[in-house]
Design a protein around this motif. Structure first.
Motif, PDB file in Angstrom:
ATOM      1  N   SER A   1       0.868  -1.176   0.000  1.00  0.00           N
ATOM      2  CA  SER A   1       0.000   0.000   0.000  1.00  0.00           C
ATOM      3  C   SER A   1       0.904   1.224   0.000  1.00  0.00           C
ATOM      4  CB  SER A   1      -0.866  -0.001   1.257  1.00  0.00           C
ATOM      5  OG  SER A   1      -0.045   0.312   2.374  1.00  0.00           O
ATOM      6  N   GLU A   2       0.314   2.386  -0.190  1.00  0.00           N
ATOM      7  CA  GLU A   2       1.125   3.610  -0.280  1.00  0.00           C
ATOM      8  C   GLU A   2       2.002   3.822   0.948  1.00  0.00           C
ATOM      9  OE1 GLU A   2      -1.563   6.758  -1.302  1.00  0.00           O
ATOM     10  OE2 GLU A   2      -1.802   5.895  -3.322  1.00  0.00           O
TER      11      GLU A   2
ATOM     12  N   SER B   1      -6.397  -1.559   0.074  1.00  0.00           N
ATOM     13  CA  SER B   1      -5.149  -2.163  -0.406  1.00  0.00           C
ATOM     14  C   SER B   1      -5.097  -3.677  -0.138  1.00  0.00           C
ATOM     15  CB  SER B   1      -3.957  -1.451   0.223  1.00  0.00           C
ATOM     16  OG  SER B   1      -4.069  -1.424   1.637  1.00  0.00           O
TER      17      SER B   1
ATOM     18  N   ARG C   1       5.454   1.674   0.922  1.00  0.00           N
ATOM     19  CA  ARG C   1       6.356   1.765  -0.245  1.00  0.00           C
ATOM     20  C   ARG C   1       7.809   1.396   0.098  1.00  0.00           C
ATOM     21  NH1 ARG C   1       5.173   4.202  -5.050  1.00  0.00           N
ATOM     22  NH2 ARG C   1       3.138   4.836  -4.260  1.00  0.00           N
TER      23      ARG C   1
ATOM     24  N   PRO D   1      -4.191   2.949  -1.716  1.00  0.00           N
ATOM     25  CA  PRO D   1      -3.937   3.791  -0.540  1.00  0.00           C
ATOM     26  C   PRO D   1      -3.797   2.995   0.749  1.00  0.00           C
ATOM     27  CG  PRO D   1      -5.808   4.602  -1.824  1.00  0.00           C
ATOM     28  CD  PRO D   1      -5.448   3.269  -2.379  1.00  0.00           C
ATOM     29  N   GLY D   2      -3.386   3.693   1.826  1.00  0.00           N
ATOM     30  CA  GLY D   2      -2.979   3.047   3.065  1.00  0.00           C
ATOM     31  C   GLY D   2      -4.001   2.180   3.773  1.00  0.00           C
TER      32      GLY D   2
ATOM     33  N   ASP E   1       2.111  -1.739  -6.476  1.00  0.00           N
ATOM     34  CA  ASP E   1       1.298  -0.824  -5.667  1.00  0.00           C
ATOM     35  C   ASP E   1      -0.161  -1.284  -5.749  1.00  0.00           C
ATOM     36  OD1 ASP E   1      -0.146   1.292  -4.672  1.00  0.00           O
ATOM     37  OD2 ASP E   1       1.091   2.832  -5.633  1.00  0.00           O
TER      38      ASP E   1
END
Ligand code: ADP
Length: 504
Positions: free
Chosen positions: A33-34, A59, A37, A53-54, A50
């Motif tokens: 997830s973001e 995710s 990274r 998002p978090g 990817d």
């Protein structure tokens, strides 16, 4: 054998599976997830994708994005790890429909065992006793009251779709049932989108003991002995060990056979765990055990079984999913010695184990003979607020329980983690406690024994009474005095204003 496996997970378990892939010459594919990274598991993979998002929902729980990543990478199989999508039959099905091998049991086994009411009925049919309780859902408070009067208090209200200790309440008396019913069904609805509840008799100070099983697609099924997981907070495990100090050869044989019966009843293949609650007796023969649930995935605590049996469970999972036969027959599995696992969470054990997310500023891992550290972090790693705050697991092996305990104490002293609060001090206190050393374990151990002193006074503690006093004077100046304090003490205004800080 597979060429590429996508690992639909993060943290220490993703790292564990990456290592098993490498040992088999398979290329591991990661997802992130973001907020992950820069995470360790991403660095260790050959490629990583990817997946959004978090938040977990967008995710690691996003089936579509994960399947898309697997297809883009050309992976042949998907390992779900534990948590997230590992026990979601729709994910297992989506993998199969996309020609990806799901490294786990069939969607049908996951579905059946994922529903506690259905799984209890299934195991009862093959003669394995489950914790006494209702065979059908309780549909309303009135229904719960009626069924509770037959079962008798204390009881446990449990979510049929439950997991992770959520949607579960201990009911000591009839007066509490209505409000606990509402809160348990609300929690179950928000956690599992399913508010179905049922009732179980609440066992007093039982022990949580589980049996690891492995099955292949050719119909071979073995068990790998037990793990005791009675040291828990909020009904979630903190320390696990194998063998259990309670279990003798007779009890092991009976529980092992019961676990195999349970697995056979759902045509189980791959790795799974059958969990039991045990009421201790003076000898193994006098102990009563009851089926609690079956987890249709790899467990967090699988390394203790690996240490005493010498069997790499993740490797076996991958081989079985690729169609190979089990590498071991039952008589070849001879556990030896003892192993302990401490779960190192970013939590403050002095304040109800509240999560302590943040950046790891110091990180020194322990090592030495008989020591294994499964971790998902290194220095400067983030422990994000979005996910379970597990940092690592420390596992020690010894010729016997005493040696494994001594080794764990030495290992925990060598482990240095800065920047976040951790469960390390809790384990240091636990491993020195006489009741623990004597193996007198039960699931209320932590509530019963005061292991750590309360937190030292922090700035926060100093500020709160000051704010409270200021508010007090503000009220007084407006001629609306607050209620008279119960007794005179310097902290007299503290009680009325501290609540918002305790809800966390
Ligand atoms: P979950 O699926 O949410 O993890 P489990 O049914 O596996 O829930 O139970 C988790 C823990 O809760 C057990 O290990 C035990 O400590 C406690 N527990 C569950 N059911 C009972 C019961 N009937 N009596 C006493 N304790 C229980």
């Amino acid at each position: 054998m597979f060429k590429k496996i996508l690992i639909a997970n993060r943290g220490e378990i993703a790292v564990r599976i990456i290592r098993a892939c490498r040992d088999l010459g398979i290329s591991p594919v990661g997802v992130y997830s973001e907020v992950d990274r820069e995470a360790l598991h991403v660095r260790l993979c050959d490629e990583a994708h990817d997946i959004g998002p978090g938040s977990a929902v967008t995710s690691y729980l996003n089936i579509e994005n994960i399947i898309e990543a697997a297809q883009k990478s050309g992976a042949d199989a998907v390992h779900p790890g534990y948590g997230f999508l590992s026990e979601n039959p729709l994910f297992a099905q989506a993998c199969e429909e996309s020609r990806l091998v799901f490294i786990g049991p069939s969607a049908a086994s996951i579905k059946l065992m994922g529903d506690k009411i259905m799984s209890r009925a299934t195991v009862e049919k093959v003669g394995v006793p489950s914790v006494p309780g209702t065979a059908t859902p309780v549909r309303s408070v009135e229904d719960a009251l009626r069924q509770a009067s037959t079962l008798g208090y204390p009881l446990m209200l449990k979510a049929s779709a439950g997991g992770g200790g959520k949607g579960m309440r201990v009911v000591s008396s009839q007066e509490d049932l209505a409000s606990l019913y509402q809160s348990a069904s609300g929690e179950a609805e928000s956690a599992f989108s399913n508010s179905t509840l049922y009732l179980e008799k609440y066992l007093s100070r039982p022990r949580h003991i589980e049996i690891q099983v492995l099955g292949d697609h050719q119909g071979n099924l073995v068990h790998l002995g037990e793990r005791e997981c009675s040291i828990q907070r909020r009904h979630q495990k903190l320390l696990e060990e194998s063998p259990s100090p309670l279990v003798d050869a007779d009890l092991r044989e009976r529980m092992g056979q019961a676990a195999l019966q349970v697995a056979r009843s759902v045509d189980y293949h791959n790795a799974g765990t059958v969990e039991f609650l045990v009421e201790p007796g003076r000898t193994g023969t006098e102990c009563n055990f009851y089926f609690l649930e079956m987890n249709t995935r790899l467990q967090v605590e699988h390394p203790v079984t690996e240490m005493v049996t010498g069997i790499d469970l993740v490797r076996e999972q991958i081989r079985i999913a690729a169609g190979s036969r089990l590498s071991y027959r039952q008589e070849e599995i001879q556990p030896r010695g003892a192993a302990l696992e401490c779960r190192i969470y970013a939590e403050d054990p002095r304040v109800d184990f509240i999560p302590s997310p943040g950046t790891i500023t110091t990180y020194v891992e322990p090592s030495g003979p008989g020591v294994r550290t499964d971790s998902g972090v290194r220095i400067h790693s983030q422990v994000p607020v979005e996910y379970d705050p597990i940092i690592a697991k420390v596992i020690t092996y010894g010729e016997d329980r005493d040696q494994a305990i001594h080794r764990m104490r030495r290992t925990l002293n060598e482990y240095k983690i800065g920047g976040v609060k951790t469960t390390l001090p809790f384990f240091q206190a636990l491993l020195a406690h006489p009741a623990f050393l004597e193996g007198k374990l039960h699931t209320d151990f932590i509530d019963e024994h005061q292991l750590l002193d309360p937190p030292p006074r922090s700035n926060h503690d100093e500020i709160v009474p000051l704010v409270a006093a200021a508010l007090h004077h503000f009220h007084q100046s407006r001629k609306s005095p607050p209620p008279t304090p119960r007794r005179h003490r310097p902290w007299k205004h503290f009680d009325r204003y501290q609540d918002p800080f305790r809800k966390w």
